[in-house]
Design a protein around this motif. Structure first.
Motif, PDB file in Angstrom:
ATOM      1  N   MET A   1       1.287   2.908  17.634  1.00 31.09           N
ATOM      2  CA  MET A   1       2.701   3.185  17.482  1.00 31.09           C
ATOM      3  C   MET A   1       2.863   4.489  16.707  1.00 31.09           C
ATOM      4  O   MET A   1       2.066   4.786  15.832  1.00 31.09           O
ATOM      5  CB  MET A   1       3.391   2.056  16.727  1.00 31.09           C
ATOM      6  N   GLN A   2       3.904   5.193  16.983  1.00 23.19           N
ATOM      7  CA  GLN A   2       4.204   6.455  16.317  1.00 23.19           C
ATOM      8  C   GLN A   2       5.478   6.311  15.492  1.00 23.19           C
ATOM      9  O   GLN A   2       6.407   5.615  15.886  1.00 23.19           O
ATOM     10  CB  GLN A   2       4.425   7.556  17.358  1.00 23.19           C
ATOM     11  N   GLY A   3       5.526   6.971  14.328  1.00 23.35           N
ATOM     12  CA  GLY A   3       6.731   6.985  13.508  1.00 23.35           C
ATOM     13  C   GLY A   3       7.195   5.605  13.092  1.00 23.35           C
ATOM     14  O   GLY A   3       8.271   5.168  13.464  1.00 23.35           O
ATOM     15  N   VAL A   4       6.389   4.927  12.284  1.00 20.00           N
ATOM     16  CA  VAL A   4       6.639   3.530  11.923  1.00 20.00           C
ATOM     17  C   VAL A   4       7.218   3.421  10.510  1.00 20.00           C
ATOM     18  O   VAL A   4       6.842   4.164   9.611  1.00 20.00           O
ATOM     19  CB  VAL A   4       5.316   2.738  12.002  1.00 20.00           C
ATOM     20  N   ARG A   5       8.114   2.460  10.335  1.00 19.15           N
ATOM     21  CA  ARG A   5       8.690   2.152   9.026  1.00 19.15           C
ATOM     22  C   ARG A   5       8.477   0.664   8.760  1.00 19.15           C
ATOM     23  O   ARG A   5       8.926  -0.178   9.547  1.00 19.15           O
ATOM     24  CB  ARG A   5      10.176   2.478   9.027  1.00 19.15           C
ATOM     25  N   LEU A   6       7.809   0.349   7.650  1.00 21.96           N
ATOM     26  CA  LEU A   6       7.600  -1.034   7.221  1.00 21.96           C
ATOM     27  C   LEU A   6       8.348  -1.243   5.917  1.00 21.96           C
ATOM     28  O   LEU A   6       8.348  -0.367   5.050  1.00 21.96           O
ATOM     29  CB  LEU A   6       6.109  -1.320   7.004  1.00 21.96           C
ATOM     30  N   ILE A   7       8.983  -2.404   5.767  1.00 26.52           N
ATOM     31  CA  ILE A   7       9.782  -2.687   4.579  1.00 26.52           C
ATOM     32  C   ILE A   7       9.425  -4.065   4.057  1.00 26.52           C
ATOM     33  O   ILE A   7       9.326  -5.027   4.822  1.00 26.52           O
ATOM     34  CB  ILE A   7      11.295  -2.644   4.905  1.00 26.52           C
ATOM     35  N   ALA A  20       4.936   5.771   8.221  1.00 28.39           N
ATOM     36  CA  ALA A  20       3.626   6.217   8.694  1.00 28.39           C
ATOM     37  C   ALA A  20       3.781   7.000   9.990  1.00 28.39           C
ATOM     38  O   ALA A  20       4.605   6.653  10.834  1.00 28.39           O
ATOM     39  CB  ALA A  20       2.706   5.021   8.917  1.00 28.39           C
ATOM     40  N   ASP A  21       2.968   8.036  10.113  1.00 33.55           N
ATOM     41  CA  ASP A  21       2.963   8.805  11.353  1.00 33.55           C
ATOM     42  C   ASP A  21       2.461   7.949  12.507  1.00 33.55           C
ATOM     43  O   ASP A  21       2.982   8.026  13.618  1.00 33.55           O
ATOM     44  CB  ASP A  21       2.077  10.041  11.221  1.00 33.55           C
ATOM     45  N   THR A  29      -4.891 -10.850  12.427  1.00 30.39           N
ATOM     46  CA  THR A  29      -4.984 -10.789  10.964  1.00 30.39           C
ATOM     47  C   THR A  29      -3.665 -10.396  10.300  1.00 30.39           C
ATOM     48  O   THR A  29      -3.527 -10.519   9.089  1.00 30.39           O
ATOM     49  CB  THR A  29      -6.059  -9.783  10.529  1.00 30.39           C
ATOM     50  N   GLN A  30      -2.720  -9.874  11.095  1.00 34.41           N
ATOM     51  CA  GLN A  30      -1.447  -9.357  10.579  1.00 34.41           C
ATOM     52  C   GLN A  30      -1.659  -8.235   9.562  1.00 34.41           C
ATOM     53  O   GLN A  30      -0.940  -8.121   8.575  1.00 34.41           O
ATOM     54  CB  GLN A  30      -0.598 -10.485   9.981  1.00 34.41           C
ATOM     55  N   ILE A  31      -2.693  -7.414   9.820  1.00 33.32           N
ATOM     56  CA  ILE A  31      -2.953  -6.234   9.003  1.00 33.32           C
ATOM     57  C   ILE A  31      -2.609  -5.001   9.825  1.00 33.32           C
ATOM     58  O   ILE A  31      -3.090  -4.837  10.942  1.00 33.32           O
ATOM     59  CB  ILE A  31      -4.421  -6.175   8.535  1.00 33.32           C
ATOM     60  N   ALA A  32      -1.758  -4.160   9.258  1.00 34.43           N
ATOM     61  CA  ALA A  32      -1.381  -2.907   9.911  1.00 34.43           C
ATOM     62  C   ALA A  32      -2.216  -1.781   9.311  1.00 34.43           C
ATOM     63  O   ALA A  32      -2.244  -1.609   8.086  1.00 34.43           O
ATOM     64  CB  ALA A  32       0.098  -2.621   9.715  1.00 34.43           C
ATOM     65  N   VAL A  33      -2.907  -1.038  10.148  1.00 29.33           N
ATOM     66  CA  VAL A  33      -3.624   0.158   9.722  1.00 29.33           C
ATOM     67  C   VAL A  33      -2.680   1.326   9.964  1.00 29.33           C
ATOM     68  O   VAL A  33      -2.183   1.511  11.079  1.00 29.33           O
ATOM     69  CB  VAL A  33      -4.941   0.333  10.511  1.00 29.33           C
ATOM     70  N   VAL A  34      -2.399   2.080   8.898  1.00 26.94           N
ATOM     71  CA  VAL A  34      -1.401   3.152   8.974  1.00 26.94           C
ATOM     72  C   VAL A  34      -2.051   4.496   8.635  1.00 26.94           C
ATOM     73  O   VAL A  34      -2.971   4.562   7.825  1.00 26.94           O
ATOM     74  CB  VAL A  34      -0.209   2.864   8.035  1.00 26.94           C
ATOM     75  N   ARG A  35      -1.559   5.554   9.253  1.00 28.15           N
ATOM     76  CA  ARG A  35      -2.054   6.913   9.014  1.00 28.15           C
ATOM     77  C   ARG A  35      -0.861   7.830   8.761  1.00 28.15           C
ATOM     78  O   ARG A  35       0.197   7.646   9.346  1.00 28.15           O
ATOM     79  CB  ARG A  35      -2.854   7.398  10.213  1.00 28.15           C
ATOM     80  N   GLY A  36      -1.081   8.807   7.866  1.00 28.86           N
ATOM     81  CA  GLY A  36       0.016   9.700   7.494  1.00 28.86           C
ATOM     82  C   GLY A  36       1.059   8.936   6.707  1.00 28.86           C
ATOM     83  O   GLY A  36       2.215   8.860   7.101  1.00 28.86           O
ATOM     84  N   VAL A  37       0.647   8.363   5.586  1.00 29.95           N
ATOM     85  CA  VAL A  37       1.449   7.388   4.826  1.00 29.95           C
ATOM     86  C   VAL A  37       2.333   8.066   3.786  1.00 29.95           C
ATOM     87  O   VAL A  37       1.878   8.930   3.041  1.00 29.95           O
ATOM     88  CB  VAL A  37       0.523   6.385   4.107  1.00 29.95           C
ATOM     89  N   GLN A  38       3.581   7.648   3.746  1.00 25.85           N
ATOM     90  CA  GLN A  38       4.510   7.957   2.661  1.00 25.85           C
ATOM     91  C   GLN A  38       5.096   6.626   2.226  1.00 25.85           C
ATOM     92  O   GLN A  38       5.707   5.928   3.036  1.00 25.85           O
ATOM     93  CB  GLN A  38       5.618   8.892   3.112  1.00 25.85           C
ATOM     94  N   ALA A  39       4.879   6.266   0.944  1.00 27.75           N
ATOM     95  CA  ALA A  39       5.351   4.971   0.452  1.00 27.75           C
ATOM     96  C   ALA A  39       6.258   5.162  -0.756  1.00 27.75           C
ATOM     97  O   ALA A  39       6.033   6.064  -1.566  1.00 27.75           O
ATOM     98  CB  ALA A  39       4.168   4.082   0.068  1.00 27.75           C
ATOM     99  N   THR A  40       7.262   4.315  -0.843  1.00 29.30           N
ATOM    100  CA  THR A  40       8.162   4.297  -1.987  1.00 29.30           C
ATOM    101  C   THR A  40       8.235   2.875  -2.504  1.00 29.30           C
ATOM    102  O   THR A  40       8.447   1.941  -1.725  1.00 29.30           O
ATOM    103  CB  THR A  40       9.569   4.791  -1.613  1.00 29.30           C
ATOM    104  N   GLU A  55      -4.353   7.489   4.822  1.00 33.58           N
ATOM    105  CA  GLU A  55      -4.275   6.236   5.560  1.00 33.58           C
ATOM    106  C   GLU A  55      -4.304   5.044   4.627  1.00 33.58           C
ATOM    107  O   GLU A  55      -4.527   5.171   3.431  1.00 33.58           O
ATOM    108  CB  GLU A  55      -5.379   6.125   6.614  1.00 33.58           C
ATOM    109  N   GLY A  56      -4.048   3.872   5.201  1.00 27.49           N
ATOM    110  CA  GLY A  56      -4.050   2.653   4.407  1.00 27.49           C
ATOM    111  C   GLY A  56      -3.947   1.419   5.283  1.00 27.49           C
ATOM    112  O   GLY A  56      -3.936   1.511   6.517  1.00 27.49           O
ATOM    113  N   ARG A  57      -3.876   0.275   4.624  1.00 23.70           N
ATOM    114  CA  ARG A  57      -3.719  -1.016   5.302  1.00 23.70           C
ATOM    115  C   ARG A  57      -2.610  -1.795   4.613  1.00 23.70           C
ATOM    116  O   ARG A  57      -2.540  -1.832   3.388  1.00 23.70           O
ATOM    117  CB  ARG A  57      -5.013  -1.824   5.230  1.00 23.70           C
ATOM    118  N   VAL A  58      -1.774  -2.420   5.401  1.00 23.88           N
ATOM    119  CA  VAL A  58      -0.694  -3.259   4.886  1.00 23.88           C
ATOM    120  C   VAL A  58      -0.924  -4.668   5.407  1.00 23.88           C
ATOM    121  O   VAL A  58      -1.010  -4.882   6.620  1.00 23.88           O
ATOM    122  CB  VAL A  58       0.692  -2.746   5.342  1.00 23.88           C
TER     123      VAL A  58
END
Length: 71
Positions: A1-7, A20-21, A29-40, A55-58
């Protein structure tokens, strides 16, 4: 997926937002692997903390995350 927002939200407030980009969710597993991360992260006193990482995992079930790479 491109341009993702998780809350992550409680009943009335937002705990954190991750933009995430790119992201890929493992349905099992319900684990999201994200790249290009900006978190608040939003604190109860109104202060917020921000970070960027390569990158990261949520973990969707718990709301936990880890990030790495140019944090």
């Amino acid at each position: 997926m491109q341009g993702v927002r998780l809350i992550e939200q409680t009943d009335v407030t937002t705990s954190w937002e991750v933009f995430a980009d790119q992201a890929a969710l493992n349905e099992t597993t319900q684990i999201a692997v994200v790249r290009g991360v900006q978190a608040t992260f939003f604190r109860e006193d109104g202060i917020f903390l921000s970070l960027e990482a390569d990158e990261g995992r949520v973990r969707r079930a718990s709301g936990d995350m880890d990030v790495h790479g140019h944090v």
